[in-house]
Design an enzyme around this catalytic site. Structure first.
Site, PDB file in Angstrom:
ATOM      1  N   GLU B  49       0.775  -1.101   0.041  1.00 24.01           N
ATOM      2  CA  GLU B  49      -0.024  -0.147  -0.131  1.00 24.01           C
ATOM      3  C   GLU B  49       0.901   1.243  -0.054  1.00 24.01           C
ATOM      4  O   GLU B  49       0.518   2.221  -0.406  1.00 24.01           O
ATOM      5  CB  GLU B  49      -1.058  -0.049   1.161  1.00 24.01           C
ATOM      6  N   PHE B 111     -11.510  -6.698  14.215  1.00 20.10           N
ATOM      7  CA  PHE B 111     -10.422  -6.950  13.412  1.00 20.10           C
ATOM      8  C   PHE B 111     -10.098  -6.132  12.271  1.00 20.10           C
ATOM      9  O   PHE B 111     -10.752  -5.501  11.431  1.00 20.10           O
ATOM     10  CB  PHE B 111     -10.733  -8.411  12.598  1.00 20.10           C
ATOM     11  N   GLN B 112      -8.626  -5.841  11.853  1.00 19.62           N
ATOM     12  CA  GLN B 112      -8.111  -4.816  10.928  1.00 19.62           C
ATOM     13  C   GLN B 112      -8.968  -3.457  11.363  1.00 19.62           C
ATOM     14  O   GLN B 112      -9.139  -2.690  10.197  1.00 19.62           O
ATOM     15  CB  GLN B 112      -8.445  -5.256   9.515  1.00 19.62           C
ATOM     16  N   LYS B 161     -17.552   0.265   6.412  1.00 24.02           N
ATOM     17  CA  LYS B 161     -18.014  -0.705   5.509  1.00 24.02           C
ATOM     18  C   LYS B 161     -19.590  -0.849   5.296  1.00 24.02           C
ATOM     19  O   LYS B 161     -20.136  -0.458   4.163  1.00 24.02           O
ATOM     20  CB  LYS B 161     -17.588  -2.014   6.027  1.00 24.02           C
ATOM     21  N   MET B 475      24.674   8.284   1.519  1.00 27.94           N
ATOM     22  CA  MET B 475      24.727   9.569   2.028  1.00 27.94           C
ATOM     23  C   MET B 475      24.879   9.436   3.466  1.00 27.94           C
ATOM     24  O   MET B 475      25.688  10.497   3.963  1.00 27.94           O
ATOM     25  CB  MET B 475      23.440  10.170   1.839  1.00 27.94           C
TER      26      MET B 475
END
Lengths: 162, 561
Positions: B49, B111-112, B161, B475
């Site tokens: 993502e 959940f999630q 949802k 760097m």
């Protein structure tokens, strides 16, 4: 440079999360919050947040600009000089043994505050005024014994032209 | 009209002109995906993502449109945070749609479930949690409006949802009008007049252009302004391409790894006109010493950018394009006679800084990374869309590739986010299929999102990756060399995959060059391959980026080659 006290009066959308955006802005950018008050205005869609912050002038300018940048902030006012009234309220639960009761009541009278709760060993005093008045009262009550104290933080409004 | 939340979402996205979404499905966004496949919106399935957000960032910059990504709740949402923070720092217009557990479960540690609105509050321009399907259309419209207006930025919308699968009576929303959001676009005309007077009186003026010019699509106006007033221009990292990099008035990048002439010009100018910049610490060095001889004019749409780091004499809040247009008009009306004669000495001075201390490196038997970028510039005639990772590769790209057009240099400037370049290249390639898109990478940062090679392959995106492979986190190693007695604590990447084989494993083309003689041939072959290519250039391991201003020093204190 002096870290002066600045009173900011902020009109915001009355929505969940708005206070968190503002307090998050202060904590995330390292600004101070000395006190914070928030409640709905006469328009239920708008809340007023009063924040007292201490910072140098350029920082206060930056705070105001950052606040204005938040989408939910409608207007930011800085209250300065004598052009505004400010008040704070405190409830002070003070030890009230028989030998001190008269003295406490005398102090309450002088400061024009009220005893709002009485117990066998305590008085709870309600006081409203400027921060200076509150701290003067607390100084006088301290030797007698303050059990608990709660303060509201400053609320303030501009004076209208006379 | 009865519509489901997910259908409303698609309808409004279409109305907002969205034709591409970068995303990754999951449980909380099943309904959205089900509606998405029934539209003609193109979906680019990424492999992580974070990459969806970087790709939307690259897409937004290459196309000038709002980038859109769509991810699921919980880990899908948290994985976007780095990308959002990068877009926020660089003011990239973007809308991030995250799934959320049903409203009844919010707060139950479902959940999630994560509080993504809470997490992203400080790194978005604004964010929303939709609590009524009736609000959905308005919120999406507002999000797009906020993302692209004023100082642009990412806006996140969290979509529970049940808000998405509910069917409601749909009423089209009105155009967004928000009483608390009204960016100042029109600059104060009196302030602009003062600028014209300052230009007339100035012996040694300079312009400092930043990402704001690119975002405001004001490059043409800036170029006209600089040429008309005969003022040399330097850029911030984000400002590269805002002014033609091959113009004689161009001084290069300013700051920590800026050119000698740009840094010297800043220190010695008597008038600095800053347009669309925010005076980042990597630009200013020691702030007290920054442009200390100059009257500073700052034009920016964001009032918080003004007086934040550097006090300015003439603050001008407004849209850069509008301001520059107006300045150009004022310059046309002004008497500018004798200006070029008076500037001769200053321009000669700048020319001598340029000729005595040009950007330079020493050739050796090994491949020099700067040489690779120079060759890349030569072979692409400066026309490629360049994305970068972060670190030395980014600075060499900024120094040795010259950008004549805006939106051709796509880099994570403010956040300095490694792993940005490949997904950003994918997004840029989607936006500009006809263009050559090259990610200039290091061997360290390319490994942060290397999985996106699969995305490039799945969607036939022929991005070209140039790895300047020095076996170090270069760097950081350079700082250790200079400031930590060469104690290379964990900056040596002793192990790296064989990038050629890795490319082949993804079905892409892998090429390698180990000697300077091979560089051109590998670049030519790689750039002409109609497929995704990884070009692995094994470069001088301990090459440094110079000039370099040590952190916190005045920008005139440069370490040179």
């Amino acid at each position: 440079m002096n870290h002066e006290k600045h009173v900011l009066s902020i009109l915001v959308d009355n929505e969940p999360g708005v206070l968190s955006r503002i307090s998050g802005l202060f904590s995330g950018r390292g600004y101070n919050i000395d006190s914070l008050c928030v409640a709905e205005t006469t328009d239920p869609a708008i809340s007023r947040i009063t924040i007292v912050t201490s910072a140098e002038m350029p920082v206060v300018e930056q705070i105001k600009k950052q606040l204005n940048k938040l989408i939910n902030v409608i207007k930011v006012y800085e209250l300065t000089g004598s052009e505004f009234v400010e008040r704070e309220m405190a409830l002070i639960k003070v030890n009230a043994q028989p030998e001190h009761r008269a003295e406490i009541l005398r102090i309450v009278d002088i400061f024009r505050c009220k005893v709002v709760d009485v117990g066998l060993t305590h008085y709870t005093v309600e006081v409203t005024g400027t921060e200076e008045k509150l701290s003067a009262l607390i100084t006088l009550l301290k030797p007698i014994g303050i059990k608990e104290i709660v303060k509201t933080g400053v609320v303030a409004l501009f004076r209208d032209p006379k | 009209m009865k519509l489901k939340g997910s259908q409303i979402l698609m309808k409004v996205l279409k109305e907002e002109g969205v034709d591409t979404i970068f995303g990754y499905p999951g449980g909380a966004v099943l309904d959205i995906y089900d509606a998405l496949v029934k539209t003609d919106i193109r979906h680019i399935l990424v492999r992580h993502e974070q990459a969806a957000v970087h790709a939307a960032d690259g897409y937004a910059r290459a196309s000038g449109k709002v980038g859109v990504c769509l991810v699921t709740s919980g880990p899908g949402a948290t994985n976007t945070v780095t990308g959002i923070a990068s877009a926020n720092m660089d003011s990239i217009p973007m809308v991030i749609l995250t799934g959320q557990v049903p409203t009844a479960l919010i707060g139950n540690d479902a959940f999630q479930e994560v509080d993504i609105v809470g997490i992203t509050r400080p790194c978005t321009k604004h964010n929303y949690l939709v609590k009524k399907t009736e609000d959905l259309a308005r919120v999406i419209k507002e999000a797009f409006f906020i993302a692209k207006s004023g100082r642009p930025g990412p806006v996140l919308i969290d979509l529970p949802k049940d808000m998405i699968n509910q069917v409601i009576d749909y009423a089209p929303p009105e155009e967004p009008r928000m009483k608390s959001y009204n960016p100042t676009c029109h600059p104060n005309k009196k302030q602009l007049q003062k600028v014209v007077k300052l230009i007339r009186d100035s012996e040694k003026p300079a312009i400092f252009a930043g990402g704001g010019v690119v975002l405001a699509k004001a490059s043409a106006e800036l170029t006209e302004f600089a040429r008309k007033a005969g003022i040399p221009v330097m850029g911030s990292l984000m400002g590269l391409g805002a002014f033609p990099g091959t113009d004689p008035l161009w001084l290069g990048m300013l700051g920590m790894h800026g050119t000698y002439r740009a840094n010297m010009a800043t220190a010695h100018c008597d008038l600095l006109i800053a347009v669309g910049v925010r005076f980042d610490d990597r630009v200013t060095g020691k702030t007290d010493a920054f442009a200390s001889n100059a009257t500073i004019v700052q034009i920016d749409i964001d009032p918080t950018s003004i007086h934040k780091n550097i006090p300015v004499s003439i603050p001008i809040v407004g849209d850069c394009k509008t301001a520059l247009k107006h300045l150009n008009k004022l310059l046309d009306e002004a008497d500018l006679s004798g200006l070029s004669a008076r500037r001769r000495q200053w321009l000669d001075q700048i020319e001598s800084w340029k000729s005595t201390r040009p950007l330079a490196y020493c050739q050796s038997g090994k491949i020099k990374p700067q040489y690779v970028v120079e060759k890349l510039y030569e072979l692409t005639k400066g026309k490629a869309l360049i994305t970068t990772e972060v670190g030395q590769n980014q600075m060499w790209a900024a120094q040795y590739y010259h950008f004549d057009q805006p939106n051709h240099f796509i880099t994570s400037g403010g956040l300095g986010c490694m792993g940005f370049g490949l997904p950003a290249a994918i997004g840029a390639q989607v936006a500009a299929p006809e263009k050559l898109v090259v990610d200039i990478a290091g061997d360290g940062s390319i490994q942060m999102n290397i999985q996106e090679m699969a995305t490039a392959m799945q969607h036939n995106l022929p991005v070209k990756i140039v790895i300047l492979n020095n076996g170090f986190l270069g760097m950081v190693r350079q700082w250790q060399e200079l400031f930590y007695d060469k104690c290379y604590a964990h900056t040596c990447m002793d192990f790296a995959p064989d990038f050629v084989k890795l490319a082949e494993a993804f079905g892409a083309v892998g090429l390698r060059a180990t000697t300077p003689e091979e560089v051109e041939a590998v670049l030519k072959e790689g750039l002409s391959t109609p497929n995704a290519v990884i070009m692995d250039f094994v470069v001088e391991p301990e090459e440094g980026v110079y000039p370099m201003v040590p952190s916190g020093a005045p920008i005139t204190e440069m370490l040179l080659v």
